[in-house]
Write a protein that holds these residues in place. Structure first.
Motif, PDB file in Angstrom:
ATOM      1  N   LEU A 189       0.852  -1.184   0.000  1.00 35.95           N
ATOM      2  CA  LEU A 189       0.000   0.000   0.000  1.00 35.95           C
ATOM      3  C   LEU A 189       0.894   1.243   0.000  1.00 35.95           C
ATOM      4  N   THR A 190       0.572   2.209  -0.853  1.00 37.78           N
ATOM      5  CA  THR A 190       1.325   3.458  -0.918  1.00 37.78           C
ATOM      6  C   THR A 190       0.374   4.622  -0.676  1.00 37.78           C
ATOM      7  N   CYS A 191       0.709   5.435   0.297  1.00 40.10           N
ATOM      8  CA  CYS A 191      -0.110   6.583   0.648  1.00 40.10           C
ATOM      9  C   CYS A 191       0.016   7.654  -0.435  1.00 40.10           C
ATOM     10  N   PRO A 192      -1.113   8.130  -0.961  1.00 36.76           N
ATOM     11  CA  PRO A 192      -1.053   9.166  -1.989  1.00 36.76           C
ATOM     12  C   PRO A 192      -0.694  10.545  -1.426  1.00 36.76           C
ATOM     13  N   HIS A 193      -0.718  10.687  -0.109  1.00 40.46           N
ATOM     14  CA  HIS A 193      -0.439  11.976   0.521  1.00 40.46           C
ATOM     15  C   HIS A 193       1.038  12.169   0.825  1.00 40.46           C
ATOM     16  N   CYS A 194       1.690  11.135   1.364  1.00 37.65           N
ATOM     17  CA  CYS A 194       3.097  11.285   1.764  1.00 37.65           C
ATOM     18  C   CYS A 194       4.041  10.327   1.032  1.00 37.65           C
ATOM     19  N   GLY A 195       3.483   9.337   0.335  1.00 40.94           N
ATOM     20  CA  GLY A 195       4.319   8.399  -0.403  1.00 40.94           C
ATOM     21  C   GLY A 195       4.836   7.224   0.411  1.00 40.94           C
ATOM     22  N   ALA A 251      -4.884   3.297   8.073  1.00 38.31           N
ATOM     23  CA  ALA A 251      -4.164   4.447   8.616  1.00 38.31           C
ATOM     24  C   ALA A 251      -2.708   4.380   8.182  1.00 38.31           C
ATOM     25  N   CYS A 252      -2.271   5.392   7.439  1.00 43.21           N
ATOM     26  CA  CYS A 252      -0.888   5.464   6.974  1.00 43.21           C
ATOM     27  C   CYS A 252       0.047   5.632   8.165  1.00 43.21           C
ATOM     28  N   GLU A 253       1.105   4.831   8.216  1.00 41.81           N
ATOM     29  CA  GLU A 253       2.072   4.948   9.303  1.00 41.81           C
ATOM     30  C   GLU A 253       3.000   6.143   9.108  1.00 41.81           C
ATOM     31  N   GLY A 254       3.032   6.697   7.899  1.00 38.86           N
ATOM     32  CA  GLY A 254       3.906   7.826   7.626  1.00 38.86           C
ATOM     33  C   GLY A 254       3.320   9.164   8.050  1.00 38.86           C
ATOM     34  N   CYS A 255       2.048   9.388   7.732  1.00 40.05           N
ATOM     35  CA  CYS A 255       1.440  10.702   8.007  1.00 40.05           C
ATOM     36  C   CYS A 255       0.134  10.615   8.794  1.00 40.05           C
ATOM     37  N   ALA A 256      -0.305   9.419   9.130  1.00 38.84           N
ATOM     38  CA  ALA A 256      -1.519   9.171   9.925  1.00 38.84           C
ATOM     39  C   ALA A 256      -2.816   9.481   9.161  1.00 38.84           C
ATOM     40  N   THR A 257      -2.730   9.730   7.865  1.00 39.95           N
ATOM     41  CA  THR A 257      -3.936   9.926   7.064  1.00 39.95           C
ATOM     42  C   THR A 257      -4.699   8.612   6.987  1.00 39.95           C
ATOM     43  N   VAL A 258      -6.010   8.668   7.156  1.00 36.93           N
ATOM     44  CA  VAL A 258      -6.833   7.473   7.027  1.00 36.93           C
ATOM     45  C   VAL A 258      -7.275   7.374   5.566  1.00 36.93           C
ATOM     46  N   LEU A 259      -6.800   6.341   4.889  1.00 40.16           N
ATOM     47  CA  LEU A 259      -7.139   6.129   3.487  1.00 40.16           C
ATOM     48  C   LEU A 259      -8.457   5.386   3.382  1.00 40.16           C
ATOM     49  N   ARG A 260      -9.232   5.773   2.391  1.00 43.57           N
ATOM     50  CA  ARG A 260     -10.501   5.116   2.071  1.00 43.57           C
ATOM     51  C   ARG A 260     -10.466   4.759   0.594  1.00 43.57           C
ATOM     52  N   PRO A 261     -11.233   3.788   0.162  1.00 43.20           N
ATOM     53  CA  PRO A 261     -11.224   3.411  -1.266  1.00 43.20           C
ATOM     54  C   PRO A 261     -11.650   4.579  -2.158  1.00 43.20           C
ATOM     55  N   LYS A 262     -11.061   4.618  -3.343  1.00 42.31           N
ATOM     56  CA  LYS A 262     -11.492   5.588  -4.351  1.00 42.31           C
ATOM     57  C   LYS A 262     -12.865   5.173  -4.867  1.00 42.31           C
ATOM     58  N   ALA A 263     -13.576   6.112  -5.453  1.00 43.02           N
ATOM     59  CA  ALA A 263     -14.896   5.829  -6.028  1.00 43.02           C
ATOM     60  C   ALA A 263     -14.794   4.689  -7.031  1.00 43.02           C
ATOM     61  N   GLY A 264     -15.658   3.689  -6.886  1.00 48.69           N
ATOM     62  CA  GLY A 264     -15.668   2.548  -7.789  1.00 48.69           C
ATOM     63  C   GLY A 264     -14.812   1.378  -7.339  1.00 48.69           C
ATOM     64  N   ASP A 265     -13.959   1.581  -6.332  1.00 52.03           N
ATOM     65  CA  ASP A 265     -13.136   0.488  -5.791  1.00 52.03           C
ATOM     66  C   ASP A 265     -13.788  -0.056  -4.528  1.00 52.03           C
ATOM     67  N   CYS A 266     -13.551  -1.341  -4.265  1.00 53.73           N
ATOM     68  CA  CYS A 266     -14.189  -1.970  -3.107  1.00 53.73           C
ATOM     69  C   CYS A 266     -13.385  -1.842  -1.823  1.00 53.73           C
ATOM     70  N   CYS A 267     -12.069  -1.609  -1.930  1.00 53.15           N
ATOM     71  CA  CYS A 267     -11.251  -1.565  -0.723  1.00 53.15           C
ATOM     72  C   CYS A 267      -9.983  -0.751  -0.957  1.00 53.15           C
ATOM     73  N   VAL A 268      -9.234  -0.498   0.106  1.00 56.14           N
ATOM     74  CA  VAL A 268      -8.008   0.292  -0.017  1.00 56.14           C
ATOM     75  C   VAL A 268      -6.944  -0.421  -0.845  1.00 56.14           C
ATOM     76  N   PHE A 269      -6.958  -1.748  -0.861  1.00 55.07           N
ATOM     77  CA  PHE A 269      -5.977  -2.479  -1.663  1.00 55.07           C
ATOM     78  C   PHE A 269      -6.223  -2.277  -3.154  1.00 55.07           C
ATOM     79  N   CYS A 270      -7.486  -2.223  -3.552  1.00 53.05           N
ATOM     80  CA  CYS A 270      -7.810  -1.984  -4.962  1.00 53.05           C
ATOM     81  C   CYS A 270      -7.457  -0.557  -5.368  1.00 53.05           C
ATOM     82  N   SER A 271      -7.486   0.374  -4.433  1.00 51.16           N
ATOM     83  CA  SER A 271      -7.188   1.774  -4.737  1.00 51.16           C
ATOM     84  C   SER A 271      -5.706   2.115  -4.632  1.00 51.16           C
TER      85      SER A 271
END
Length: 70
Positions: free
Chosen positions: A10-16, A33-53
């Motif tokens: 998983l790669t955080c789109p906010h901090c990388g 929850a990103c361990e780098g910046c603590a941003t809580v990631l949610r799936p993008k529209a049309g994806d079922c989970c954070v792994f797909c996004s």
């Protein structure tokens, strides 16, 4: 699920920040929850989970072309 890849990076789109994670086979993961910046990631529209996004590999149900998170 022996034909599905169960690990994804998983790669955080906010901090990388990237981290390898094991995907659940019995449920979708809607939050991460990103361990780098603590941003809580949610799936993008049309994806079922954070792994797909944000992962390098789609979730096991999608890999196996099965319904996911019905």
């Amino acid at each position: 699920m022996s034909d599905a890849i169960l690990e994804s990076v998983l790669t955080c789109p906010h901090c990388g920040h990237s981290k390898q994670e094991i995907m659940p086979t019995d449920a979708c993961q809607f939050y991460y929850a990103c361990e780098g910046c603590a941003t809580v990631l949610r799936p993008k529209a049309g994806d079922c989970c954070v792994f797909c996004s944000y992962g390098t590999v789609k979730c096991p149900p999608i890999q196996l072309e099965r319904p996911c998170c019905g």
